[in-house]
Scaffold this active site. Structure first.
Site, PDB file in Angstrom:
ATOM      1  N   ASP A  91       0.874  -1.164   0.000  1.00  0.00           N
ATOM      2  CA  ASP A  91       0.000   0.000   0.000  1.00  0.00           C
ATOM      3  C   ASP A  91       0.922   1.228   0.000  1.00  0.00           C
ATOM      4  O   ASP A  91       2.052   1.161   0.481  1.00  0.00           O
ATOM      5  CB  ASP A  91      -0.898  -0.037   1.251  1.00  0.00           C
ATOM      6  CG  ASP A  91      -1.973   1.031   1.191  1.00  0.00           C
ATOM      7  OD1 ASP A  91      -2.117   1.673   0.130  1.00  0.00           O
ATOM      8  OD2 ASP A  91      -2.659   1.229   2.205  1.00  0.00           O
ATOM      9  N   ASP A 271      -7.670  -7.685   0.330  1.00  0.00           N
ATOM     10  CA  ASP A 271      -6.866  -7.743   1.555  1.00  0.00           C
ATOM     11  C   ASP A 271      -7.739  -7.212   2.673  1.00  0.00           C
ATOM     12  O   ASP A 271      -8.649  -6.420   2.423  1.00  0.00           O
ATOM     13  CB  ASP A 271      -5.620  -6.850   1.455  1.00  0.00           C
ATOM     14  CG  ASP A 271      -5.971  -5.399   1.727  1.00  0.00           C
ATOM     15  OD1 ASP A 271      -6.542  -4.764   0.834  1.00  0.00           O
ATOM     16  OD2 ASP A 271      -5.737  -4.906   2.851  1.00  0.00           O
ATOM     17  N   CYS A 309     -13.009 -28.030   9.181  1.00  0.00           N
ATOM     18  CA  CYS A 309     -11.678 -27.424   9.074  1.00  0.00           C
ATOM     19  C   CYS A 309     -10.629 -28.325   9.721  1.00  0.00           C
ATOM     20  O   CYS A 309     -10.887 -28.937  10.757  1.00  0.00           O
ATOM     21  CB  CYS A 309     -11.698 -26.057   9.757  1.00  0.00           C
ATOM     22  SG  CYS A 309     -10.125 -25.187   9.654  1.00  0.00           S
ATOM     23  N   CYS A 311      -7.436 -27.158  10.474  1.00  0.00           N
ATOM     24  CA  CYS A 311      -6.355 -26.351  11.049  1.00  0.00           C
ATOM     25  C   CYS A 311      -6.081 -26.817  12.486  1.00  0.00           C
ATOM     26  O   CYS A 311      -6.851 -27.584  13.055  1.00  0.00           O
ATOM     27  CB  CYS A 311      -6.702 -24.863  11.002  1.00  0.00           C
ATOM     28  SG  CYS A 311      -7.715 -24.292  12.378  1.00  0.00           S
ATOM     29  N   CYS A 314      -8.838 -26.389  15.099  1.00  0.00           N
ATOM     30  CA  CYS A 314      -9.989 -27.276  14.930  1.00  0.00           C
ATOM     31  C   CYS A 314      -9.623 -28.739  15.145  1.00  0.00           C
ATOM     32  O   CYS A 314     -10.412 -29.522  15.662  1.00  0.00           O
ATOM     33  CB  CYS A 314     -10.585 -27.088  13.535  1.00  0.00           C
ATOM     34  SG  CYS A 314     -11.229 -25.425  13.286  1.00  0.00           S
ATOM     35  N   HIS A 340      -6.938 -20.102  12.121  1.00  0.00           N
ATOM     36  CA  HIS A 340      -8.197 -20.674  11.628  1.00  0.00           C
ATOM     37  C   HIS A 340      -8.899 -19.713  10.661  1.00  0.00           C
ATOM     38  O   HIS A 340      -9.352 -20.120   9.588  1.00  0.00           O
ATOM     39  CB  HIS A 340      -9.135 -21.018  12.800  1.00  0.00           C
ATOM     40  CG  HIS A 340     -10.523 -21.280  12.330  1.00  0.00           C
ATOM     41  ND1 HIS A 340     -10.902 -22.487  11.802  1.00  0.00           N
ATOM     42  CD2 HIS A 340     -11.589 -20.444  12.202  1.00  0.00           C
ATOM     43  CE1 HIS A 340     -12.158 -22.397  11.379  1.00  0.00           C
ATOM     44  NE2 HIS A 340     -12.593 -21.175  11.620  1.00  0.00           N
TER      45      HIS A 340
HETATM   46 ZN    ZN Z   1      -9.909 -24.357  11.724  1.00  0.00          ZN
END
Ligand code: ZN
Length: 396
Positions: A91, A271, A309, A311, A314, A340
């Site tokens: 930016d 973004d 999920c 990740c 999770c 996550h």
């Molecule tokens: Zn997750």
């Protein structure tokens, strides 16, 4: 830099493309995690690489203040200094000129440095700084204002943005190629302004696209006081006017639902700080909707945050444990939820790309519009409880 468009969805303006930068082939539409100060808050580079984020956003003004350009000149560029091997979009500092104490004049934005002394960020200096940082995609300095600004104020800021865009392009063209870099020169994007005035947005898009020198176009000045429907209408209006062979970037927007609506209207790049910033407040985006892990309803909840999920948050932890970390303000809780949320964003973008290519995006869009707007259906949030003020405790 070039854009290879592979597919445009039927019944939508969503498109799947490959953006070829100096360092990568980036599949779009794509979400870029925000690494304002050369770090995506609480996330390691290994986590970001595992996430499959091929491009990060860094902020010129913040890096100019600290560590200062001499560090990048010493190390070659930001990538080498921070250890990142993929692409970087910078930016220009235009948004900081809006969000931090600042005086704007035709010369540029006068911001405060760390020592309290004022520092002029001109369009030319912003380009020089972005080149020193080693950005793959640079932004012109723009005059960003609140989207609730008056017509006169919006008109003046828009015309200044146009003049600054021309100065930025001239500075970019005049700069010599870095002798020690093999990479092709960075791309430069213009920024469409005009707040929520449709005719001014049209004027801005037409003016900037009449100059063939810009490699892509950004839509700036949204998510700064506008409503969701204003944001969607302006995005639709502007993307329609932007050339099909150049990338379109919706700056600083937004929630998963905003991403879906932006892709539907033909945006390629996004973004936003929300996935990491909201994680610090205990907010997680899941396939069951948005959850607030600070809520007491999760104290004894033994199910994972999101069964869909894989990740770390999770796969290894219960909602109860994550709730506990958030209540104790443990940094691990922020880190897990940020990871996550980023996984959720990146997966959503990958699903959109796959549906555009399979030409099933229109149905996916209708389904996700409902799902992404939900809050936890098992524990619908009620009215916000009144926060009791605690008496200051006397230390024992
Ligand atoms: Zn997750």
């Amino acid at each position: 830099m070039r854009l290879e468009v592979h597919a445009v969805a039927t019944g939508s303006r969503a498109r799947a493309a490959t953006l070829v930068t100096s360092h990568d082939r980036v599949e779009t539409p794509v979400f870029m995690p925000v690494g304002t100060r050369a770090t995506v808050r609480t996330q390691t580079l290994a986590q970001l690489e595992q996430l499959g984020a091929p491009i990060l956003l860094a902020n010129t003004y913040h890096l100019l203040v600290r560590p200062g350009l001499e560090v990048f000149e010493r190390f070659g560029d930001l990538r080498r200094w921070m250890g990142w091997t993929h692409s970087i979009l910078t930016d220009s500092g235009g948004f900081q000129a809006f969000s931090l104490p600042c005086t704007i004049s035709e010369a540029g934005a006068e911001l405060r440095g760390l020592d309290g002394r004022s520092m002029l960020l001109s369009p030319e200096q912003s380009i020089a700084a972005q080149r020193a940082i080693g950005s793959d995609i640079m932004m012109v300095l723009d005059h960003c204002i609140a989207s609730t600004s008056s017509r006169a104020e919006t008109c003046a800021a828009m015309h200044r943005t146009h003049r600054w865009a021309e100065r930025s392009l001239a500075a970019h063209r005049a700069a010599p190629a870095a002798p020690d870099r093999d990479a092709p020169p960075a791309a430069l994007f213009a920024i469409v302004q005009g707040a929520c005035f449709a005719d001014l947005r049209r004027t801005s898009a037409e003016f900037l696209t009449s100059n063939d020198g810009f490699d892509g176009h950004a839509i700036g000045g949204l998510a700064v006081g506008d409503t969701r429907s204003q944001r969607e209408d302006i995005t639709e209006l502007v993307t329609e006017l932007l050339p099909a062979d150049r990338p379109r970037y919706l700056m600083g927007v937004g929630t998963p639902l905003d991403l879906l609506e932006g892709v539907h209207r033909g945006v390629d790049l996004f973004d936003c700080i929300l996935p990491t910033a909201l994680a610090q407040q205990g907010i997680a985006f899941t396939s069951h909707g948005r959850l607030d892990l600070q809520r007491g309803v999760y104290k004894l909840a033994d199910q994972p945050l999101d069964r869909a999920c894989a990740c770390e948050a999770c796969a290894r932890h219960s909602r109860s444990y994550l709730h506990h970390l958030m209540k104790c303000q443990e940094p691990l809780g922020w880190q897990l939820l940020a990871q996550h949320n980023l996984v959720f964003y990146v997966r959503l973008m990958a699903a959109m790309r796959a549906h555009i290519r399979a030409d099933t995006f229109a149905a996916f869009y209708r389904e996700q519009r409902e799902l992404l707007a939900r809050a936890d259906p098992d524990h619908p949030p009620g009215p916000r409880p009144r926060v009791k003020r605690r008496k200051p405790q006397v230390p024992r």
